[in-house]
Scaffold this motif. Structure first.
Motif, PDB file in Angstrom:
ATOM      1  N   LYS A  15     -32.145   8.643 -18.868  1.00 56.77           N
ATOM      2  CA  LYS A  15     -31.158   9.458 -19.596  1.00 56.77           C
ATOM      3  C   LYS A  15     -30.502   8.651 -20.715  1.00 56.77           C
ATOM      4  CE  LYS A  15     -29.330  12.724 -16.225  1.00 56.77           C
ATOM      5  NZ  LYS A  15     -28.207  12.814 -15.299  1.00 56.77           N
ATOM      6  N   VAL A  16     -30.132   7.417 -20.383  1.00 54.00           N
ATOM      7  CA  VAL A  16     -29.497   6.549 -21.377  1.00 54.00           C
ATOM      8  C   VAL A  16     -30.484   6.253 -22.502  1.00 54.00           C
ATOM      9  CG1 VAL A  16     -28.652   4.184 -21.735  1.00 54.00           C
ATOM     10  CG2 VAL A  16     -27.776   5.548 -19.825  1.00 54.00           C
ATOM     11  N   ASN A  17     -31.728   5.980 -22.138  1.00 51.79           N
ATOM     12  CA  ASN A  17     -32.726   5.656 -23.152  1.00 51.79           C
ATOM     13  C   ASN A  17     -33.043   6.831 -24.075  1.00 51.79           C
ATOM     14  OD1 ASN A  17     -33.263   2.916 -23.080  1.00 51.79           O
ATOM     15  ND2 ASN A  17     -34.560   3.112 -21.257  1.00 51.79           N
ATOM     16  N   GLU A  18     -32.893   8.023 -23.535  1.00 51.64           N
ATOM     17  CA  GLU A  18     -33.080   9.211 -24.368  1.00 51.64           C
ATOM     18  C   GLU A  18     -32.101   9.170 -25.542  1.00 51.64           C
ATOM     19  OE1 GLU A  18     -32.265  13.587 -23.097  1.00 51.64           O
ATOM     20  OE2 GLU A  18     -33.656  12.651 -21.667  1.00 51.64           O
ATOM     21  N   LYS A  19     -30.864   8.770 -25.244  1.00 52.33           N
ATOM     22  CA  LYS A  19     -29.843   8.672 -26.293  1.00 52.33           C
ATOM     23  C   LYS A  19     -30.137   7.496 -27.217  1.00 52.33           C
ATOM     24  CE  LYS A  19     -27.528  12.085 -24.698  1.00 52.33           C
ATOM     25  NZ  LYS A  19     -27.661  13.387 -25.378  1.00 52.33           N
ATOM     26  N   LEU A  20     -30.454   6.353 -26.624  1.00 50.05           N
ATOM     27  CA  LEU A  20     -30.701   5.163 -27.450  1.00 50.05           C
ATOM     28  C   LEU A  20     -31.882   5.387 -28.396  1.00 50.05           C
ATOM     29  CD1 LEU A  20     -30.149   2.172 -24.969  1.00 50.05           C
ATOM     30  CD2 LEU A  20     -28.606   3.023 -26.737  1.00 50.05           C
ATOM     31  N   ALA A  21     -32.841   6.202 -27.962  1.00 49.60           N
ATOM     32  CA  ALA A  21     -34.015   6.473 -28.800  1.00 49.60           C
ATOM     33  C   ALA A  21     -33.608   7.115 -30.133  1.00 49.60           C
ATOM     34  CB  ALA A  21     -34.998   7.376 -28.049  1.00 49.60           C
ATOM     35  N   GLU A  22     -32.499   7.841 -30.104  1.00 45.78           N
ATOM     36  CA  GLU A  22     -32.025   8.484 -31.345  1.00 45.78           C
ATOM     37  C   GLU A  22     -31.711   7.465 -32.437  1.00 45.78           C
ATOM     38  OE1 GLU A  22     -28.607  10.766 -30.295  1.00 45.78           O
ATOM     39  OE2 GLU A  22     -29.699  11.988 -28.844  1.00 45.78           O
ATOM     40  N   VAL A  23     -31.382   6.243 -32.028  1.00 43.59           N
ATOM     41  CA  VAL A  23     -31.121   5.212 -33.036  1.00 43.59           C
ATOM     42  C   VAL A  23     -32.205   4.128 -32.982  1.00 43.59           C
ATOM     43  CG1 VAL A  23     -28.621   5.609 -33.148  1.00 43.59           C
ATOM     44  CG2 VAL A  23     -29.534   4.003 -31.463  1.00 43.59           C
ATOM     45  N   GLY A  24     -33.341   4.490 -32.398  1.00 41.44           N
ATOM     46  CA  GLY A  24     -34.497   3.591 -32.394  1.00 41.44           C
ATOM     47  C   GLY A  24     -34.372   2.400 -31.461  1.00 41.44           C
ATOM     48  N   LEU A  25     -33.583   2.533 -30.419  1.00 44.80           N
ATOM     49  CA  LEU A  25     -33.422   1.417 -29.492  1.00 44.80           C
ATOM     50  C   LEU A  25     -33.902   1.800 -28.103  1.00 44.80           C
ATOM     51  CD1 LEU A  25     -29.831   0.220 -30.479  1.00 44.80           C
ATOM     52  CD2 LEU A  25     -31.939  -1.073 -30.824  1.00 44.80           C
ATOM     53  N   GLU A  26     -34.144   0.772 -27.280  1.00 46.79           N
ATOM     54  CA  GLU A  26     -34.494   1.041 -25.898  1.00 46.79           C
ATOM     55  C   GLU A  26     -33.880  -0.030 -25.003  1.00 46.79           C
ATOM     56  OE1 GLU A  26     -38.680   0.811 -24.964  1.00 46.79           O
ATOM     57  OE2 GLU A  26     -38.320   1.347 -22.866  1.00 46.79           O
ATOM     58  N   TYR A  27     -33.315   0.396 -23.884  1.00 49.17           N
ATOM     59  CA  TYR A  27     -32.855  -0.557 -22.878  1.00 49.17           C
ATOM     60  C   TYR A  27     -33.994  -0.783 -21.895  1.00 49.17           C
ATOM     61  CZ  TYR A  27     -30.808  -2.602 -18.763  1.00 49.17           C
ATOM     62  OH  TYR A  27     -30.568  -3.440 -17.701  1.00 49.17           O
ATOM     63  N   LYS A  28     -34.451  -2.036 -21.774  1.00 43.98           N
ATOM     64  CA  LYS A  28     -35.587  -2.300 -20.893  1.00 43.98           C
ATOM     65  C   LYS A  28     -35.158  -2.947 -19.580  1.00 43.98           C
ATOM     66  CE  LYS A  28     -38.937  -3.076 -24.650  1.00 43.98           C
ATOM     67  NZ  LYS A  28     -38.135  -3.701 -25.746  1.00 43.98           N
ATOM     68  N   GLY A  29     -34.117  -3.752 -19.657  1.00 43.80           N
ATOM     69  CA  GLY A  29     -33.700  -4.474 -18.445  1.00 43.80           C
ATOM     70  C   GLY A  29     -34.293  -5.871 -18.408  1.00 43.80           C
TER      71      GLY A  29
END
Ligand code: SF4
Ligand code: SF4
Ligand code: SF4
Ligand code: FES
Lengths: 325, 293
Positions: free
Chosen positions: B103-117
């Motif tokens: 869910k969080v990554n869906e939002k981050l994708a809007e600004v071209g980012l990804e949380y991987k851990g």
């Protein structure tokens, strides 16, 4: 476990003794015992009573971490005596162990305290289900597993008081309900069957309520049932905003103020936050602010640093916000 | 030893009310030859208050900060206990819950980012102790603080919840008997002071809504250190520092006793021992004067 892995070591105990009926002041008694790696703290209390002094008093009943009666302090740390192993205590504190009641100032006899403040506060948060449920229902009142999960294990609280008497705010602000009462409030507030309209308002009042929590995480650290009271406190904050009962006061503005600041600068504007939270009451901060200014600790609004790629942050705030105030 | 390199999350106070904390962090990093890449894109962590209002937004913003550290393929270091708590807590929750992470990554994708851990999050205190090493610091000490009794003030959010501390850092810290800061004081040649309040709360986070509670906590802490003959206190948390350094008047009033001690940031203490100048360490930015150097 094979018996040959049991180890024994000498431990010196300093034990709080007091009888409110006879003693003017409390005193400490010393006992030295061989402690095996299999014993829990309650075993030590039993051995003091059985082998050393039959008048030694403490509460216990279930010996299974269920009744919540046996919580005491070991070297200042709230501990459920029947659950905590001596091995862990020795690992934490070494071989000099101090046993005290949960709250020395509330001591009645040895480990036994007057827990009245705890129960009064517990009773103040309406710790029961308020619901219009048919007394003779034709089918069961079903709660789905998904809805039951919302309780987040708050229903496992055994009211041992370990968190309450570990909470620094309880000791300073006598109105503060304390972590265990908030757990109870959350347990019923998060129950889909509950329809009480006052509980959440009550636990959001200033002084007694969740906004006076100092966020020290002592309660989360001590809870023998891993309930994480501060997590429930955080959820009660969130519920107050979601259900529209959050009042417009310094505490809520302080939380919301972060959002405004991040929107504008990406970073926190410290002065702006205090101003937004306090409103006209800002004047009381002026003397300290002046001292800080002299030492170069205050950044003027026109010099406020901003995060790089602020547009990204603003975009995310727009798309990811879930609450309105 | 391979040169240590981290992504630095400065937090907000380092850029405003505790400039000396930023200066001393950089000074110590220079002395220890640690490279710090500042995450200039990072936002405020919400300081444990934003999530009271909007939990999901707080997760998204903190995940974005970590994503930038991941881009550099570096461990993130924080220099504030509360930044450490918020960031490590976000990481903990996202790593444990793939659904939430998605869910969080869906939002981050809007600004071209990804949380991987992929990036760990540690406090600078533990970076220099666990990664650089106390022994090596000891070898580099040129001005041992041997004439001082120094009282460590750990600050809640580095040591509690201990579960979070232990999963982020290499070495465990006992929240009831923490030792890292004591060890660091000794490595710098000082005498560590044992007192009851060393692992207690300073009250910073209720300062606005419950000023009396906050002032009593601060006052009791300084009094505890004073009564054990401390010449000064030292803390890894800039928020504790603000409380202990700038709020002595209200603290004294609240406990009915005049209390005041110089308070060093952990970085300033190390810096002094390593031979940094007071100017490099920003000692003039303290409200309670550091007048013994
Ligand atoms: S986190 Fe809050 S409720 Fe829990 S012990 Fe600390 S002040 Fe008390
Ligand atoms: S929340 Fe935990 S520590 Fe507090 S009363 Fe309940 S069981 Fe005991
Ligand atoms: S000791 Fe004070 S500033 Fe530090 S983490 Fe606790 S409340 Fe926050
Ligand atoms: S004796 Fe019942 S919880 Fe310990």
């Amino acid at each position: 476990m094979s018996t040959n892995s049991i180890t024994t070591q000498k431990v010196n105990f300093k034990v709080f003794r007091f009888n409110a009926d006879e003693d003017y002041l409390p005193y400490y008694e010393n006992y030295t015992m061989d402690i095996t790696s299999e014993e829990v703290v309650l075993d030590v209390l039993n051995r003091i009573k059985w082998d050393h002094d039959g008048s030694f008093s403490y509460r216990r009943s279930c010996r299974h971490g269920i009744c919540g009666a046996c919580a005491i302090k070991v070297n200042g740390r709230s501990t459920l005596a029947c659950k905590e192993s001596m091995t862990t205590m020795i690992e934490y504190f070494g071989n000099e162990i101090t046993l005290e009641p949960l709250s020395t100032k509330r001591a009645v006899k040895d480990m036994i305290i007057d827990k009245a403040d705890f129960w009064d506060k517990h009773a103040s948060v309406t710790p029961y289900l308020v619901a219009d449920i048919d007394e003779c229902p034709s089918c069961e009142n079903l709660v789905s597993p998904h809805d039951a999960e919302e309780l987040n294990e708050a229903d496992l609280c055994i009211q041992c008081g370990a968190c309450h008497y570990a909470c620094p705010v309880v000791e300073i602000n006598s109105d503060f309900f304390g972590p265990a009462a908030f757990v109870a409030a959350y347990r019923f507030e998060s129950d889909v069957r509950d329809s009480d309209g006052n509980r959440l308002i009550n636990v959001n009042e200033e002084k007694q309520g969740v906004w006076d929590c100092a966020k020290c995480f002592e309660c989360a650290e001590v809870c023998p049932k891993d309930i994480n009271p501060i997590d429930k406190i955080t959820k009660l904050h969130q519920m107050a905003f979601k259900k529209g009962v959050a009042k417009n006061n310094v505490a809520t503005r302080h939380a919301v103020g972060f959002l405004h600041s991040i929107k504008k600068h990406g970073m926190l504007d410290e002065g702006g936050l205090v101003l937004y939270s306090e409103g006209a009451h800002i004047v009381k901060h002026i003397p300290v602010a002046l001292q800080m200014f002299k030492k170069g600790k205050i950044v003027m609004p026109w010099n406020m640093p901003k995060s790089d790629k602020l547009d990204e942050i603003q975009k995310l705030i727009k798309s990811s916000s879930t609450v309105k105030f | 030893m391979k040169k240590l390199k981290y992504a630095l999350f400065t937090g907000c106070t380092a850029k405003q009310s505790t400039p000396e904390q930023m200066m001393s962090t950089l000074a110590v990093a220079r002395k220890l030859n640690i490279e710090l890449i500042e995450l200039t894109e990072a936002s405020c962590c919400g300081a444990s208050h934003l999530q009271d209002y909007d939990d999901f937004l707080s997760l998204v913003l903190n995940a974005r900060n970590i994503a930038y550290a991941e881009k550099h393929e570096l461990t993130m270091v924080t220099i504030c206990n509360t930044c450490q708590l918020n960031t490590a807590m976000t990481k903990h929750r996202l790593d444990k819950n793939p659904e939430l992470k998605a869910k969080v990554n869906e939002k981050l994708a809007e600004v071209g980012l990804e949380y991987k851990g992929t990036s760990n999050v540690i406090h600078f205190l533990y970076a220099i102790i666990d990664d650089f090493g106390l022994d090596k610091i000891k070898e580099l000490v040129v001005k041992p603080l041997s004439q001082f009794n120094i009282a460590p003030f750990y600050g809640c959010h580095n040591i509690r919840p201990s579960e979070l501390h232990d999963e982020s850092h290499k070495q465990k810290e006992n929240p009831y008997n923490p030792t890292s800061l004591d060890d660091l004081i000794i490595a710098c040649g000082g005498k560590n002071v044992d007192y009851e309040e060393k692992n207690k709360c300073c009250g910073f986070h209720v300062e606005l809504q419950a000023p009396h509670t906050a002032a009593v906590l601060t006052g009791t802490a300084i009094a505890g250190a004073t009564d054990q003959n401390a010449d000064m206190m030292v803390t890894p948390c800039p928020l504790c520092h603000l409380k202990l350094d700038t709020q002595t008047k209200s603290a004294s009033e609240a406990i009915g006793r005049e209390v005041s001690l110089p308070v060093l940031h952990m970085q300033q203490m190390v810096g002094l021992a390593l031979g940094c100048t007071p100017a490099e360490l920003g000692l003039k930015h303290h409200v309670t004067e550091v007048n013994f150097i």
